[in-house]
Design an enzyme around this catalytic site. Structure first.
Site, short mmCIF file in Angstrom:
data_model
loop_
_atom_site.label_atom_id
_atom_site.label_comp_id
_atom_site.label_asym_id
_atom_site.label_seq_id
_atom_site.Cartn_x
_atom_site.Cartn_y
_atom_site.Cartn_z
N GLU A 1 -15.89 22.27 9.35
CA GLU A 1 -16.76 23.07 10.06
C GLU A 1 -16.19 24.28 9.70
O GLU A 1 -16.41 24.71 10.21
CB GLU A 1 -17.44 23.05 11.35
CG GLU A 1 -18.17 22.28 11.67
CD GLU A 1 -17.87 20.82 11.44
OE1 GLU A 1 -19.00 20.02 10.69
OE2 GLU A 1 -17.55 19.87 12.08
N ILE B 1 -18.77 21.90 5.65
CA ILE B 1 -18.45 21.06 6.47
C ILE B 1 -18.58 19.63 5.98
O ILE B 1 -18.29 19.39 5.08
CB ILE B 1 -20.46 21.15 6.69
CG1 ILE B 1 -21.10 20.71 5.25
CG2 ILE B 1 -20.67 22.59 6.70
CD1 ILE B 1 -22.69 21.02 4.94
N ASP B 2 -18.36 18.51 7.29
CA ASP B 2 -17.95 17.39 6.59
C ASP B 2 -18.66 16.63 5.67
O ASP B 2 -19.89 16.79 5.20
CB ASP B 2 -17.79 16.88 8.21
CG ASP B 2 -16.64 17.41 8.80
OD1 ASP B 2 -15.93 17.44 8.32
OD2 ASP B 2 -16.81 17.85 10.46
N LYS B 3 -18.13 15.90 5.78
CA LYS B 3 -18.77 15.06 4.66
C LYS B 3 -20.14 14.35 4.95
O LYS B 3 -21.45 14.04 4.27
CB LYS B 3 -18.18 12.97 4.67
CG LYS B 3 -18.56 12.51 3.58
CD LYS B 3 -17.99 11.62 2.96
CE LYS B 3 -18.23 10.09 2.94
NZ LYS B 3 -17.18 8.71 2.27
#
Length: 355
Positions: free
Chosen positions: A16, A163-165
């Site tokens: 993030e 943003i994360d996977k």
């Protein structure tokens, strides 16, 4: 000889984060520093820097002296604190354009707003060289070939944040260097509006609150982050949260990011004893609150199957348009897996008394 403090941040993992995408060089001028133009001063102190690049950085507001942007003719004096921000290169130097499903919410000549699906990695990196958002963007923006393309020949877009996977939701993509620099500065100045929806373990005593605790790389396990409340390590991180709906054992909350550190919401919530639901990195993929009954265990496992990822969604994104200077705002509805899990929890708590 001048005494300087030079600090280089090189964290580039998916998260993030937003500020982490920009290299920061911090220099404190020595007490004996004679007045000298900042472009000449930095040329002698930043490896690989050219006067032209430094002047461009000044023009784009990316050179800050004593907390204020300066022009290239600013004269550095003793005690000045100079901070330089610059675009980082991606982890790898080649991108393979791929035709991938992209949910483009908005697009103009300066930027794009993409609603990222859960499970999609944002940027090619170790173990993820294809199938990423960047691969899809390269195809969409015109490089419709399967031949790997060196990144320097693809200046048409840039990731301002990530943003994360397994996090779903909104991302802004810059389509020009000017837009990239403008948006990056807005992120760094904490003026971008970002709100996330998160389902977390446990209940909260208060309806809203603020978490202020430094976030940095874990001292032993370098692929994850950790919280350092006393600020002796890591970077300042601030998360504001508000309770939206309570389900006794889990809670739906809204998180507003004031800073954008890697894994900030996930690690802040774990620190508070409220790991994200089904977060396998921060201990949320097991039953942390609830009963010992087998039916409850089966219910939670069913929820995990419906939403096989951590329950985090980047729902809103707002900022000043780099060209029009007018505020723009976007919202993304909860994905189907998130909505389905919330509905299961609503039915569960309404059907049985609180144990």
């Amino acid at each position: 000889m001048a005494e300087e403090l030079i600090e280089i941040d090189d964290e580039l993992e998916n998260g993030e984060g937003s500020e982490e995408l920009y290299e920061r060089v911090n220099i404190i001028a020595d007490k004996g520093q004679e007045p000298l133009r900042v472009d000449k001063f930095l040329m002698n102190r930043v490896e690989g820097a050219t006067r032209n690049k430094i002047q461009q950085a000044c023009d784009n507001g990316m050179v800050i002296v004593n907390d204020k942007p300066v022009k290239s003719n600013y004269k550095v004096k003793a005690g000045d604190r100079i901070v330089v921000y610059s675009n980082k290169n991606p982890e790898n130097t080649q991108v393979i354009p791929e035709e991938l499903p992209l949910d483009i919410v908005y697009e103009d000549e300066d930027l794009m707003i993409v609603n990222k699906l859960p499970g999609m990695v944002v940027h090619p990196g170790s173990g993820n060289y294809t199938g990423t958002l960047v691969n899809g963007l390269a195809w969409y923006l015109g490089d419709r070939t399967t031949t790997p393309v060196p990144e320097p020949s693809m200046p048409r877009f840039g990731l301002v944040h990530r943003i994360d996977k397994n996090t779903s939701g909104l991302l802004v993509v810059a389509k020009s260097e000017k837009a990239m620099n403008d948006l990056a500065k807005q992120f760094f100045d904490h003026t971008v509006q970002r709100r996330y929806m998160a389902l977390v373990w446990g209940d909260f005593e208060e309806d809203e609150g603020t978490i202020e605790a430094h976030v940095g790389r874990h001292q032993r396990f370098r692929k994850i982050m950790d919280v350092y409340p006393d600020g002796e390590y890591g970077k300042e991180a601030i998360t504001h949260y508000k309770v939206l709906e309570r389900f006794n054992y889990v809670t739906l909350i809204e998180c507003r990011l004031e800073t954008g550190r890697t894994h900030q919401i996930r690690v802040h919530m774990q620190h508070m004893g409220h790991s994200l639901f089904n977060d396998d990195t921060y201990n949320g993929d097991r039953i942390l609150k609830g009963t010992v009954f087998a039916k409850y265990k089966q219910f939670v496992e069913n929820c995990f199957e419906i939403m096989p990822r951590h329950a985090l969604h980047a729902q809103t994104l707002g900022f000043i348009h780099p060209r029009t200077r007018k505020p723009i705002h976007f919202e993304s509805p909860l994905p189907d897996d998130f909505k389905a899990v919330l509905e299961k929890w609503r039915r569960y708590v309404s059907a049985r008394p609180l144990e």
